[in-house]
Every structure is written in structure tokens, then in C-alpha cells.
Scaffold this motif. Sequence first.
Motif, PDB file in Angstrom:
ATOM      1  N   GLN A  65      62.557  31.371   1.336  1.00 20.50           N
ATOM      2  CA  GLN A  65      63.952  30.942   1.253  1.00 20.50           C
ATOM      3  C   GLN A  65      64.723  31.296   2.521  1.00 20.50           C
ATOM      4  O   GLN A  65      65.615  30.537   2.942  1.00 20.50           O
ATOM      5  N   ALA A  66      64.389  32.423   3.132  1.00 17.68           N
ATOM      6  CA  ALA A  66      65.057  32.798   4.382  1.00 17.68           C
ATOM      7  C   ALA A  66      64.770  31.780   5.483  1.00 17.68           C
ATOM      8  O   ALA A  66      65.647  31.457   6.290  1.00 17.68           O
ATOM      9  N   ILE A  67      63.553  31.262   5.487  1.00 18.35           N
ATOM     10  CA  ILE A  67      63.189  30.271   6.505  1.00 18.35           C
ATOM     11  C   ILE A  67      63.849  28.928   6.220  1.00 18.35           C
ATOM     12  O   ILE A  67      64.492  28.334   7.099  1.00 18.35           O
ATOM     13  N   VAL A  68      63.708  28.439   4.972  1.00 20.84           N
ATOM     14  CA  VAL A  68      64.246  27.102   4.674  1.00 20.84           C
ATOM     15  C   VAL A  68      65.775  27.095   4.667  1.00 20.84           C
ATOM     16  O   VAL A  68      66.398  26.040   4.835  1.00 20.84           O
ATOM     17  N   GLY A  69      66.391  28.261   4.511  1.00 22.11           N
ATOM     18  CA  GLY A  69      67.839  28.337   4.554  1.00 22.11           C
ATOM     19  C   GLY A  69      68.390  28.664   5.929  1.00 22.11           C
ATOM     20  O   GLY A  69      69.601  28.833   6.089  1.00 22.11           O
ATOM     21  N   SER A  70      67.518  28.747   6.921  1.00 24.05           N
ATOM     22  CA  SER A  70      67.933  29.098   8.283  1.00 24.05           C
ATOM     23  C   SER A  70      68.108  27.850   9.135  1.00 24.05           C
ATOM     24  O   SER A  70      67.735  26.739   8.723  1.00 24.05           O
ATOM     25  N   PRO A  71      68.654  27.986  10.335  1.00 26.64           N
ATOM     26  CA  PRO A  71      68.752  26.840  11.242  1.00 26.64           C
ATOM     27  C   PRO A  71      67.387  26.305  11.687  1.00 26.64           C
ATOM     28  O   PRO A  71      67.330  25.237  12.312  1.00 26.64           O
ATOM     29  N   TYR A  72      66.307  27.040  11.348  1.00 30.63           N
ATOM     30  CA  TYR A  72      64.977  26.650  11.818  1.00 30.63           C
ATOM     31  C   TYR A  72      64.146  25.987  10.731  1.00 30.63           C
ATOM     32  O   TYR A  72      62.940  25.795  10.892  1.00 30.63           O
ATOM     33  N   ALA A  73      64.782  25.631   9.621  1.00 25.22           N
ATOM     34  CA  ALA A  73      64.067  24.905   8.566  1.00 25.22           C
ATOM     35  C   ALA A  73      63.507  23.613   9.159  1.00 25.22           C
ATOM     36  O   ALA A  73      64.207  22.879   9.856  1.00 25.22           O
ATOM     37  N   ASN A  74      62.219  23.383   8.900  1.00 22.38           N
ATOM     38  CA  ASN A  74      61.516  22.185   9.394  1.00 22.38           C
ATOM     39  C   ASN A  74      61.420  22.137  10.924  1.00 22.38           C
ATOM     40  O   ASN A  74      61.071  21.095  11.481  1.00 22.38           O
ATOM     41  N   GLN A  75      61.720  23.255  11.583  1.00 17.67           N
ATOM     42  CA  GLN A  75      61.637  23.280  13.042  1.00 17.67           C
ATOM     43  C   GLN A  75      60.598  24.255  13.570  1.00 17.67           C
ATOM     44  O   GLN A  75      60.323  24.271  14.771  1.00 17.67           O
ATOM     45  N   LEU A  76      60.030  25.085  12.702  1.00 14.53           N
ATOM     46  CA  LEU A  76      59.043  26.063  13.176  1.00 14.53           C
ATOM     47  C   LEU A  76      57.736  25.373  13.520  1.00 14.53           C
ATOM     48  O   LEU A  76      57.231  24.533  12.757  1.00 14.53           O
ATOM     49  N   ASP A  77      57.184  25.752  14.671  1.00 17.18           N
ATOM     50  CA  ASP A  77      55.871  25.250  15.063  1.00 17.18           C
ATOM     51  C   ASP A  77      54.763  26.233  14.700  1.00 17.18           C
ATOM     52  O   ASP A  77      53.589  25.849  14.653  1.00 17.18           O
ATOM     53  N   ALA A  78      55.126  27.495  14.461  1.00 15.09           N
ATOM     54  CA  ALA A  78      54.146  28.501  14.052  1.00 15.09           C
ATOM     55  C   ALA A  78      54.859  29.623  13.311  1.00 15.09           C
ATOM     56  O   ALA A  78      56.006  29.961  13.618  1.00 15.09           O
ATOM     57  N   LEU A  79      54.166  30.165  12.326  1.00 11.75           N
ATOM     58  CA  LEU A  79      54.624  31.331  11.575  1.00 11.75           C
ATOM     59  C   LEU A  79      53.490  32.342  11.599  1.00 11.75           C
ATOM     60  O   LEU A  79      52.429  32.105  11.018  1.00 11.75           O
ATOM     61  N   ILE A  80      53.702  33.469  12.279  1.00 11.49           N
ATOM     62  CA  ILE A  80      52.616  34.391  12.583  1.00 11.49           C
ATOM     63  C   ILE A  80      52.924  35.774  12.009  1.00 11.49           C
ATOM     64  O   ILE A  80      53.996  36.332  12.281  1.00 11.49           O
ATOM     65  N   PRO A  81      52.014  36.347  11.221  1.00  6.79           N
ATOM     66  CA  PRO A  81      52.226  37.724  10.756  1.00  6.79           C
ATOM     67  C   PRO A  81      52.092  38.691  11.931  1.00  6.79           C
ATOM     68  O   PRO A  81      51.117  38.618  12.684  1.00  6.79           O
ATOM     69  N   ALA A  82      53.056  39.572  12.085  1.00  5.98           N
ATOM     70  CA  ALA A  82      53.013  40.537  13.181  1.00  5.98           C
ATOM     71  C   ALA A  82      52.949  41.962  12.674  1.00  5.98           C
ATOM     72  O   ALA A  82      53.253  42.909  13.394  1.00  5.98           O
ATOM     73  N   THR A  83      52.587  42.114  11.406  1.00 10.76           N
ATOM     74  CA  THR A  83      52.225  43.398  10.818  1.00 10.76           C
ATOM     75  C   THR A  83      51.184  43.122   9.748  1.00 10.76           C
ATOM     76  O   THR A  83      51.238  42.095   9.062  1.00 10.76           O
ATOM     77  N   ASP A  84      50.209  44.012   9.608  1.00 12.42           N
ATOM     78  CA  ASP A  84      49.160  43.827   8.602  1.00 12.42           C
ATOM     79  C   ASP A  84      49.724  43.636   7.208  1.00 12.42           C
ATOM     80  O   ASP A  84      49.262  42.800   6.432  1.00 12.42           O
ATOM     81  N   TYR A  85      50.716  44.433   6.867  1.00  9.32           N
ATOM     82  CA  TYR A  85      51.173  44.497   5.485  1.00  9.32           C
ATOM     83  C   TYR A  85      51.749  43.179   4.997  1.00  9.32           C
ATOM     84  O   TYR A  85      51.697  42.883   3.802  1.00  9.32           O
ATOM     85  N   ALA A  86      52.295  42.374   5.910  1.00  9.23           N
ATOM     86  CA  ALA A  86      52.884  41.099   5.507  1.00  9.23           C
ATOM     87  C   ALA A  86      51.947  39.925   5.753  1.00  9.23           C
ATOM     88  O   ALA A  86      52.355  38.774   5.615  1.00  9.23           O
ATOM     89  N   SER A  87      50.695  40.182   6.085  1.00  8.66           N
ATOM     90  CA  SER A  87      49.793  39.090   6.496  1.00  8.66           C
ATOM     91  C   SER A  87      49.534  38.104   5.365  1.00  8.66           C
ATOM     92  O   SER A  87      49.547  36.881   5.583  1.00  8.66           O
ATOM     93  N   HIS A  88      49.308  38.592   4.137  1.00 13.37           N
ATOM     94  CA  HIS A  88      49.015  37.672   3.040  1.00 13.37           C
ATOM     95  C   HIS A  88      50.263  36.909   2.596  1.00 13.37           C
ATOM     96  O   HIS A  88      50.191  35.720   2.264  1.00 13.37           O
ATOM     97  N   VAL A  89      51.412  37.591   2.622  1.00 15.33           N
ATOM     98  CA  VAL A  89      52.670  36.929   2.272  1.00 15.33           C
ATOM     99  C   VAL A  89      52.974  35.827   3.298  1.00 15.33           C
ATOM    100  O   VAL A  89      53.352  34.707   2.947  1.00 15.33           O
TER     101      VAL A  89
END
Length: 420
Positions: A65-89
Motif C-alpha cells: 500500500q505504501a508503494i501504490v499510494g506513493s508518487p511512484y505507483a506503476n513507475q518502479l522499474d525494480a524493487l530490491i530487498p536491502a536487508t535479509d529480514y525483509a527479503s521474503h516480504v
Amino acid sequence: MTAIKTVAFVEPSFYGVSFARVAFEQGHKVISIVSSTENPQKYGYEGIYHDLIVADIRDEESLYQAIVGSPYANQLDALIPATDYASHVTAKVAERIGLRGVPYEAALKSRNKDLAREAYAEHQVPSAKFKKVRTYEDALAAAEEIGFPIVLKPTNCASSQNVYFINDAIELKNAIDTILAFKVTYMDFKVRDEYLIEEYLDGPEFSVELFVKDGEPIFSAVTEKLTSPLPYFVEILHTLPTSVHVEHEDHIVRTAVDALRAIGIVNGPSHVEVKLTSTGPRIIEVNGRPGGDNISSDLLVQAFGVDIFEATVNYYLDNPINIQKRFNRAASIAYVTADREGIFDGIEGFAGLELNENVIRAQLTAAEGDLVTEAKSSDDRLGYFITVGNTPEEAKELALALKETLTVVYHQHETESAAG
């Protein structure tokens, strides 16, 4: 230069800061999705991002929801986990918005050691005998079935947090009491109330730094490790490439690749921990990202001129990937530890390390006045320095020799103690 893209990183921290730096230096628009606006300062990446989005990174729906409600909804070219703990989420949200990455099920298995062990067993990848337990009674029955000595560990933590080498039932009871009280790990992620009793694997430890395409490695390197004396498993020296057991490198790499396939990682970077036991290589754990602990950010760069983070950003963006060794040298990183509890005053000899032309960096991670203790997890290390050499033996021997010259100094006129 590739076209400028919009790249979002979920909670850059520790090794993940290198991701943000690479993407920023490539000229991409870098968005950091964080649990707190204070985190860029906390983890040291101020000035290398363009915007922040705040979300509960532990929760899939909050992140989505944070992504789709941001100015970058439908604009992201990549979403990359940058900590192990959030990798599956992160993997799950990337699938929901149609971006490439590690498959969710594979990310989930790499984050949960019991699921990974089950996958290794199913695909006949050599690892350790194990039992999942919840109580002391479960653990004792599992330990007696597997046979002491055993290892007790959480199923979903990192950095050797609450990992115990155990010789008998008394030690097991003490360790179980401690681990049952361990409820929250880094970034407020909950510790699962299921734990692993594992067979203790003998032999030297290695990690394999890999980049795979369609299940086969397009780059691999084996890192030699030294760990603290038992009963703990804190890594205190890495040397890349390995200076020992080079005749087993191909077998170690192949076992690591088989483990990746078993959990479903067939494309992208990985960091696989292996022990070379008396019966051959056996898997400790798999991580579907570049190696941390300065292995990818420093050792690979110093030894081979290889930037795995750059290759990883290109992978997530579906850009061409070209990983070529620009030279063949070697590098080591040595960590300094305390041998007992005390108030930290400094490390005698540390300031002069960088006068050596083969020391590329020396950094303290403990501050004067900190309460320090014998290293029980990676968090307890006091500082590190990185050496280079023409061969692995040169880099390693220099690191070990310099480490012997250091002395941890404690406050209150306590007896000085040689560095661990």
C-alpha cells in the motif's frame, strides 16, 4: 550508460547500503522504503537516495500500500530487498506489482532455516541432520536422536544470534532457556517460536559467492572463513579466494549451486555457507543476495575487481550482466573481538594499521565507553581491517600477523587483554 530507471530498495542497511550506492552512482532514481525516516542516517546512506517512502517493512500489505499510494505507483522499474529480514516480504510485493526478483517461495525458504533444510533433504543436497523443536523436552529428544554435540539455533535469524554449540543436556537446558526468551530480532522482526536442533558439522567453513543464470553459475568464488572458538560461531576472518582446500573448490561450488536449485533460486546473486566435512561439502545456509560482512562490498572488489552489487541491480532491471574478473589478487578481512566483558577504551595499535601499504581500510565499530564482551554474535565485534596481497596466503598471513599486534584496552585501569 543504461537508461535512467526508478529503483526502490527496502530498508537499506549493512550490506544493502552498497545496493543504494551503486544504483545512485549509475544515475538511477533511488527510492528508499524505510521503517523510519532516521534510518538513512542510522545506516549511513544519507545523500545517496532521492526520496523516502515510510512503511512497516515487516508487513506485506503495508509495503504494498505504501508503494501504490506513493508518487511512484506503476513507475518502479525494480524493487530490491536491502536487508535479509525483509527479503521474503519484498519478493511477495514485487510479484504483486509485476517486477522481477527472487521467487517468493525461494525467499521464504532462504529466510527460514527449517524450510531450507527440508528442501535440501527433498532434493538430496548434503546438509545437516535436523529436528524442529519448541520446548526443552522436544530439544532433548531431538539431541539424543541426532547425538551430542549438537547445534541449537533460531529458524529465522541472522548474524549468529543465539546459535549454540551444545555438548550435553545441561548445556541444552541453559541454551533453551535463553533462546525461548529471545522474541524480537533486528528491525523488530519477530523470532519464530520454533527452533532447530542440528547435527554439528565438523571441518573448515567456507562461503560461496555466486551469480547464477538459468541455474548455472556465471560467476563463482570461494571464501575461506575462520570462526571464533566454540561454543560460538562468530566469523573473525574471511579470505577471498580461499588459501586452503583449493582442490575441493569445484565440489564446494557445485554443492552450493545444488542447494540454490533446491530452494528455487536459479537466477541472480547468492551467498552460500558450506562446511567441508569428512564426508564432503555440506550446506549450512543459503542467502539469495550478495554476501555481507564486507565480502561483496570489499573483498570481491579488491581481489578481482568484481562488483556484484552492480550486477545485481542490472539483474533486477533486466539489463545485460557482465561479470568479468579484471585482475587476480586476494583480500582478507580480520575482525577484532574482546576476550571478556569490560568497558571499551580502544584498541592499541589500531590507528597505525593503515600505515601499512597493504591495509586498505581499518574501522572501529565499537565506541569508547561501550560495554563489550566475548563475541557471541557478529554484533559483538569491535572493529575490522582489510588487507590485500598477490596471493590468498599473503593477504591472510598479513591479516593474522597484524591482528596479533593489537590489544583491546578497557576502562577503569583493568588489565589489558590481547585481541581475540
